[in-house]
Design an enzyme around this catalytic site. Sequence first.
Site, PDB file in Angstrom:
ATOM      1  CE  LYS A  85     164.066 141.288  17.220  1.00  0.00           C
ATOM      2  NZ  LYS A  85     164.596 139.987  16.889  1.00  0.00           N
ATOM      3  CG  HIS A 101     171.709 136.660  11.495  1.00  0.00           C
ATOM      4  ND1 HIS A 101     171.558 135.393  12.014  1.00  0.00           N
ATOM      5  CD2 HIS A 101     171.242 137.501  12.442  1.00  0.00           C
ATOM      6  CE1 HIS A 101     171.017 135.485  13.227  1.00  0.00           C
ATOM      7  NE2 HIS A 101     170.823 136.744  13.513  1.00  0.00           N
TER       8      HIS A 101
END
Length: 465
Positions: free
Chosen positions: A165, A284
Site C-alpha cells: 500500500k 484475487h
Amino acid sequence: VGFKAGVKEYKLTYYTPSYETKDTDILAAFRVTPQPGVPPEEAGAAVAAESSTGTWTTVWTDGLTSLDRYKGRCYHIEPVAGEETQFIAYVAYPLDLFEEGSVTNMFTSIVGNVFGFKALRALRLEDLRIPPAYVKTFQGPPHGIQVERDKLNKYGRPLLGCTIKPKLGLSAKNYGRAVYECLRGGLDFTKDDENVNSQPFMRWRDRFLFCTEALYKAQSETGEIKGHYLNATAGTCEEMIKRAVFARELGVPIVMHDYLTGGFTANTSLAHYCRDNGLLLHIHRAMHAVIDRQKNHGIHFRVLAKALRMSGGDHIHSGTVVGKLEGEREITLGFVDLLRDDFIEKDRSRGLFFTQDWVSLPGVLPVASGGIHVWHMPALTEIFGDDSVLQFGGGTLGHPWGNAPGAVANRVALEACVQARNEGRDLAREGNEIIREASKWSPELAAACEIWKEIKFEFEAMDTL
C-alpha cells in the site's frame, strides 16, 4: 402435426421428483424466490428448463432430439427455514450438456439466461456438485499445496503475505523498496494490489523489474525463498500471457490474476501457462461481492471457489472470519475445505449441499486478507490451520517503525502461535496471552500490539445460513 403447439407448464416436463440422480450428473442447489402466485414446483421446473433444453413453448425441432437424455430436471424442492417465500430447488443436469474443461460453458448454461427470468423474483445458486467424470476434464490448479511447499521449502506453518500500500500512486522504484523491506523482515510473500495492472504512474515492466530485484536481495539476506505476486491481469489475454512470460524470464516463483474481472477463459489459459512453466498462480477475487453478497440473489462464493479450483489457481482470497471483510465462520470453513481437501462431505450446517469428490485435483491455499493484524494471529492460526496464506497489508505497513519491523512483528506472532499450538495450548482461549508473552522479547511485536489493541471491525455478517 405430431405435437401440440402453445404455451405449456414447465412442471409437466421438468419437475421429476422420482428421478434418481446419476453419478455423472452435475447437481445444483438454487435458492428460488418465485413471484407471488407461482407454485414452487413450477418455479423449480422453470429453472431446470431455462438453464438446459427448455424454451417457453413447444417447438417442432424438439422431435429431432431426445429430451429425456438432455433435459435438466428439478428432482427435489424443500422450503427454506424461516423464509416463507423461498425454496431450495435441486436440479440435475446431464453431463452431455457441458463442454469438457470449460468453466465458462458450465456457467453460461447453469447461470446464463435463467437469472433474468420473469416468473422468479430472485434466484441464487447456492452450491454445485461437480461429478468426477467432469472434474477429470480440468487441469485444475497449476501446482497445488504440496508442490508449492516443496518449491518454497516452507513447512508446518501458514505462509505470511502483505499487500503493498498505498495501492495506487507509488513509482516502481519506491514500490520495489517497500517489497524489499517486507520480505527482509520475515514475510514469505508480498502482493500487488488487485487494481495494480499497468498504469501511467507505474508501468508493469518497471514494476516487475524492481520487485524482482527486491525479491532476490531479500532472498540472499535471509536465506529463505521469497515471492512477490506480480499481477499479470491485463486488458487482453495476449497481453496477460506476455506479462506472465516476462515473469518467467525473470525467474520469479509466482504471478497473480484477478479471475472474476479477467474472466474464466483468461484464467484457465493463464493456469495452463503457469503449470507448463513452473509458475505458482495467486488468484484475487475482485468483484466477487457483486455476485455473492446478496442472500437471495446471485451465486454463493462456495460455487465461485469450486469454479476457481477447476479453472486453476494455487492461492485464492477467501475471507478472514475476523477482519474487515465478510465471512461467517462455519460457512467460510466450508468452502476453505472445498478448496483444500480431496473429499468433502455434505454438511448443511456449513452450507455444503452436496458431497464433493475432487478425485486428486490439486488443492488451493485459502488466503485470509483484509483488516487483520497481530492480535488476530492466534484466531487465524486456529481457524485456517497450516495450509493457508495470512496476508496483512495495513497490518504490516501500518507499523509505526516501518515495513520491515511490521513484517518482523507478524512473523514473530505467527511463530509464537504455531509453537504454542504444537505444545498443545488452546489458541482460542490463550491467544492474547501468547501474543503478550512473545512481545516481551520482540520490541517490534510490542509496538504492533500497542498500536492495534483497539481496532475492531465488528458488524453482523450478511452471509448467514
